[in-house]
Design an enzyme around this catalytic site. Structure first.
Site, PDB file in Angstrom:
ATOM      1  N   TYR A  26      15.907   5.177  12.183  1.00 61.07           N
ATOM      2  CA  TYR A  26      15.701   4.650  10.657  1.00 61.07           C
ATOM      3  C   TYR A  26      16.980   3.881   9.681  1.00 61.07           C
ATOM      4  O   TYR A  26      16.904   3.434   9.455  1.00 61.07           O
ATOM      5  CB  TYR A  26      15.176   5.812   9.837  1.00 61.07           C
ATOM      6  CG  TYR A  26      14.962   5.127   8.473  1.00 61.07           C
ATOM      7  CD1 TYR A  26      13.481   4.452   8.252  1.00 61.07           C
ATOM      8  CD2 TYR A  26      14.927   5.408   7.364  1.00 61.07           C
ATOM      9  CE1 TYR A  26      13.205   3.965   7.011  1.00 61.07           C
ATOM     10  CE2 TYR A  26      15.011   5.566   6.150  1.00 61.07           C
ATOM     11  CZ  TYR A  26      14.148   4.431   6.087  1.00 61.07           C
ATOM     12  OH  TYR A  26      13.527   4.769   4.503  1.00 61.07           O
TER      13      TYR A  26
ATOM     14  N   SER B 133       1.095  -1.109  -0.318  1.00 63.97           N
ATOM     15  CA  SER B 133      -0.340  -0.363   0.188  1.00 63.97           C
ATOM     16  C   SER B 133       0.964   1.268   0.019  1.00 63.97           C
ATOM     17  O   SER B 133       0.131   2.105   0.373  1.00 63.97           O
ATOM     18  CB  SER B 133      -0.628   0.105   2.019  1.00 63.97           C
ATOM     19  OG  SER B 133      -0.446   0.104   2.509  1.00 63.97           O
TER      20      SER B 133
ATOM     21  N   PRO C 255      18.091   3.322  -2.389  1.00 64.87           N
ATOM     22  CA  PRO C 255      17.289   4.298  -2.756  1.00 64.87           C
ATOM     23  C   PRO C 255      17.809   5.472  -2.988  1.00 64.87           C
ATOM     24  O   PRO C 255      17.693   5.358  -1.325  1.00 64.87           O
ATOM     25  CB  PRO C 255      16.173   3.398  -3.170  1.00 64.87           C
ATOM     26  CG  PRO C 255      15.815   2.243  -2.173  1.00 64.87           C
ATOM     27  CD  PRO C 255      17.312   2.591  -1.905  1.00 64.87           C
TER      28      PRO C 255
ATOM     29  N   LYS D 196      18.556   0.397   8.677  1.00 72.13           N
ATOM     30  CA  LYS D 196      18.283  -0.532   7.061  1.00 72.13           C
ATOM     31  C   LYS D 196      19.739  -1.056   7.053  1.00 72.13           C
ATOM     32  O   LYS D 196      20.531  -2.254   6.560  1.00 72.13           O
ATOM     33  CB  LYS D 196      17.992   1.118   5.945  1.00 72.13           C
ATOM     34  CG  LYS D 196      17.278   1.556   6.248  1.00 72.13           C
ATOM     35  CD  LYS D 196      15.639   1.024   5.845  1.00 72.13           C
ATOM     36  CE  LYS D 196      15.025   1.395   4.787  1.00 72.13           C
ATOM     37  NZ  LYS D 196      14.159  -0.225   4.301  1.00 72.13           N
TER      38      LYS D 196
HETATM   39  P1  NDP Z   1       6.118   4.171   2.371  1.00 72.39           P
HETATM   40  O1  NDP Z   1       5.653   4.667   4.027  1.00 72.39           O
HETATM   41  O2  NDP Z   1       4.904   4.609   1.453  1.00 72.39           O
HETATM   42  O3  NDP Z   1       4.597   2.364   2.504  1.00 72.39           O
HETATM   43  C1  NDP Z   1       5.845   1.955   3.713  1.00 72.39           C
HETATM   44  C2  NDP Z   1       4.879   0.273   3.418  1.00 72.39           C
HETATM   45  O4  NDP Z   1       5.364  -0.503   5.085  1.00 72.39           O
HETATM   46  C3  NDP Z   1       3.260   0.390   4.047  1.00 72.39           C
HETATM   47  O5  NDP Z   1       2.715  -0.426   2.938  1.00 72.39           O
HETATM   48  C4  NDP Z   1       2.766  -0.068   4.902  1.00 72.39           C
HETATM   49  O6  NDP Z   1       1.469  -0.617   5.271  1.00 72.39           O
HETATM   50  C5  NDP Z   1       3.897  -1.162   5.235  1.00 72.39           C
HETATM   51  N1  NDP Z   1       3.970  -1.440   6.861  1.00 72.39           N
HETATM   52  C6  NDP Z   1       4.249  -0.346   7.564  1.00 72.39           C
HETATM   53  N2  NDP Z   1       4.315  -0.946   9.131  1.00 72.39           N
HETATM   54  C7  NDP Z   1       3.835  -2.064   9.066  1.00 72.39           C
HETATM   55  C8  NDP Z   1       4.188  -3.796   9.144  1.00 72.39           C
HETATM   56  N3  NDP Z   1       4.158  -3.583  10.635  1.00 72.39           N
HETATM   57  N4  NDP Z   1       3.490  -4.442   8.900  1.00 72.39           N
HETATM   58  C9  NDP Z   1       3.557  -4.731   7.830  1.00 72.39           C
HETATM   59  N5  NDP Z   1       3.493  -3.857   6.961  1.00 72.39           N
HETATM   60  C10 NDP Z   1       3.951  -2.084   7.569  1.00 72.39           C
HETATM   61  O7  NDP Z   1       6.709   3.831   1.463  1.00 72.39           O
HETATM   62  P2  NDP Z   1       7.838   3.100   0.564  1.00 72.39           P
HETATM   63  O8  NDP Z   1       7.179   2.997  -0.503  1.00 72.39           O
HETATM   64  O9  NDP Z   1       8.048   4.981   0.299  1.00 72.39           O
HETATM   65  O10 NDP Z   1       9.218   2.563   0.563  1.00 72.39           O
HETATM   66  C11 NDP Z   1       9.393   2.113   0.143  1.00 72.39           C
HETATM   67  C12 NDP Z   1      10.814   0.869   0.726  1.00 72.39           C
HETATM   68  O11 NDP Z   1      11.555   2.004   0.538  1.00 72.39           O
HETATM   69  C13 NDP Z   1      10.957   1.372   1.826  1.00 72.39           C
HETATM   70  O12 NDP Z   1      11.349   0.138   2.614  1.00 72.39           O
HETATM   71  C14 NDP Z   1      11.913   2.649   2.611  1.00 72.39           C
HETATM   72  O13 NDP Z   1      12.022   2.749   3.705  1.00 72.39           O
HETATM   73  C15 NDP Z   1      12.445   2.607   1.209  1.00 72.39           C
HETATM   74  N6  NDP Z   1      12.714   4.072   0.954  1.00 72.39           N
HETATM   75  C16 NDP Z   1      12.668   5.125   0.293  1.00 72.39           C
HETATM   76  C17 NDP Z   1      11.987   6.163   0.263  1.00 72.39           C
HETATM   77  C18 NDP Z   1      11.282   7.241   0.366  1.00 72.39           C
HETATM   78  O14 NDP Z   1      11.707   8.216   0.287  1.00 72.39           O
HETATM   79  N7  NDP Z   1      10.252   7.272   0.656  1.00 72.39           N
HETATM   80  C19 NDP Z   1      13.811   6.470  -0.186  1.00 72.39           C
HETATM   81  C20 NDP Z   1      14.529   5.032   0.082  1.00 72.39           C
HETATM   82  C21 NDP Z   1      14.433   4.697   0.584  1.00 72.39           C
HETATM   83  P3  NDP Z   1       0.636  -0.188   5.418  1.00 72.39           P
HETATM   84  O15 NDP Z   1      -0.185   0.952   4.550  1.00 72.39           O
HETATM   85  O16 NDP Z   1      -0.694  -0.904   5.577  1.00 72.39           O
HETATM   86  O17 NDP Z   1       0.793   0.886   7.126  1.00 72.39           O
END
Ligand code: NDP
Length: 303
Positions: free
Chosen positions: A130, A10, A157, A134
């Site tokens: 965080y 999501s 990324p 990672k």
């Molecule tokens: P988002 O914050 O948009 O989404 C996080 C996702 O993790 C959601 O689907 C959420 O589900 C899920 N999640 C969080 N907690 C739990 C839990 N306890 N159990 C199951 N699912 C969980 O993340 P992004 O799409 O932005 O990032 C994707 C990846 O890339 C991550 O690992 C992030 O660290 C990494 N990243 C992101 C960057 C950025 O700028 N966004 C930059 C570099 C790396 P729900 O919606 O149900 O809460």
């Protein structure tokens, strides 16, 4: 494709991945809470994946990282540890973890940073929890490779933005917060910090495309993923204002707010060696697309 499990379905990246890998299985925290071992075990029992793309994480901007360091460390470490443990116990062939350029050292003696610099000094204090979570996942993946002969990898990324991001200031990342501010503004926008630090930003759909390509082409390296440009935050604001056709807006900087890390630019040289034909979306084009989507779909909700 139905052997592929994607956590974080999501989220920003998960939604783009779903557009291009719709046959894979996408899960969210509503389906399985990955901080609970019994739920991770049930997740693997249900899908029996051969490939796992682990996107789920507790992610947010500087302010929430500073306010809730305990949860950022604990929840991320739990999720990553249980996901890797059950991927191992279930003989998962490919595991792709998501690190972040935030995990790189706060300062190094040369830029842009290469993958080998990841552990060469402490990360920025603004997102220590965080970042360490990672880093630990990167080490965990290397450990499984060395000790159990896995061929797993991770991507690192840079900062992301895109249509599926959060636009609320407290939850969002810099570019998405900027887009909302530009939309709301009449004659000026207020931005936090000095505008002087440098950042690399990637349109999140580009990351989703790269994840699909490395699976399709059986690429197993751990790689930085970022467009080459390293803009100052002030330049990013100007590019954003131009992309949204609001060049008359004035920018007010609130230098009393923290800037975060000064620079953390990485090189994607290794990635470009294996995917020489890949082209990143320019920041201006990505912001233009995201702004159009925000205006059409979300502007009312975020008032
Ligand atoms: P988002 O914050 O948009 O989404 C996080 C996702 O993790 C959601 O689907 C959420 O589900 C899920 N999640 C969080 N907690 C739990 C839990 N306890 N159990 C199951 N699912 C969980 O993340 P992004 O799409 O932005 O990032 C994707 C990846 O890339 C991550 O690992 C992030 O660290 C990494 N990243 C992101 C960057 C950025 O700028 N966004 C930059 C570099 C790396 P729900 O919606 O149900 O809460």
């Amino acid at each position: 494709m139905n052997n592929i499990l994607v956590t974080g379905g999501s989220g920003l990246v998960g939604k783009y991945l779903c557009e291009i890998m719709s046959e894979a299985n996408f899960v969210t925290s509503k389906d399985f809470d990955l901080t609970k071992e019994n739920e991770v075990e049930a997740l693997f029992n249900k899908y029996k994946p051969k490939i796992v793309i682990h996107l789920a994480a507790k992610v947010a901007g500087i302010q929430t990282n500073i306010a809730f360091p305990t949860e950022y460390l604990e929840e991320n470490i739990l999720m990553n540890t249980f996901m890797l443990k059950y991927a191992h116990l279930n003989n998962v062939e490919r595991f792709i973890g998501m690190i972040s350029t935030c995990a790189y050292p706060d300062k190094v003696d040369h830029y842009p940073m290469e993958e080998t610099d990841l552990l060469n000094g402490p990360p920025s204090v603004t997102n220590l929890s965080y970042s360490y979570a990672k880093r630990i996942m990167a080490i965990q993946i290397e450990n499984y490779n060395k000790q159990y002969g896995k061929n797993w990898n991770y991507l690192i990324p840079c900062n992301l933005y895109g249509e599926y991001d959060e636009f609320d200031e407290f939850k969002s990342h810099m570019v998405s917060a900027l887009i909302k501010k530009i939309y709301d503004a009449d004659d000026s926008i207020n931005l936090l910090g000095s505008g002087k630090p440098f950042r690399q930003f990637m349109y999140a759909k580009d990351l989703a495309r790269i994840i699909k390509i490395i699976i399709d082409k059986d690429i197993y390296y751990s790689l930085n993923v970022s467009p080459p440009e390293n803009f100052t935050i002030s330049d990013i604001a100007k590019i954003g204002i131009k992309a949204c056709d609001k060049e008359y807006l004035k920018i007010n900087w609130d230098s009393s707010k923290p800037d975060g890390q000064f620079r953390k630019d990485v090189t994607s040289k290794k990635l470009m060696n294996v995917l020489p034909d890949f082209t990143f979306t320019s920041l201006e084009d990505g912001i233009r697309r995201t702004y159009a989507y925000y205006k059409q779909n979300l502007a009312g909700e975020n008032k």
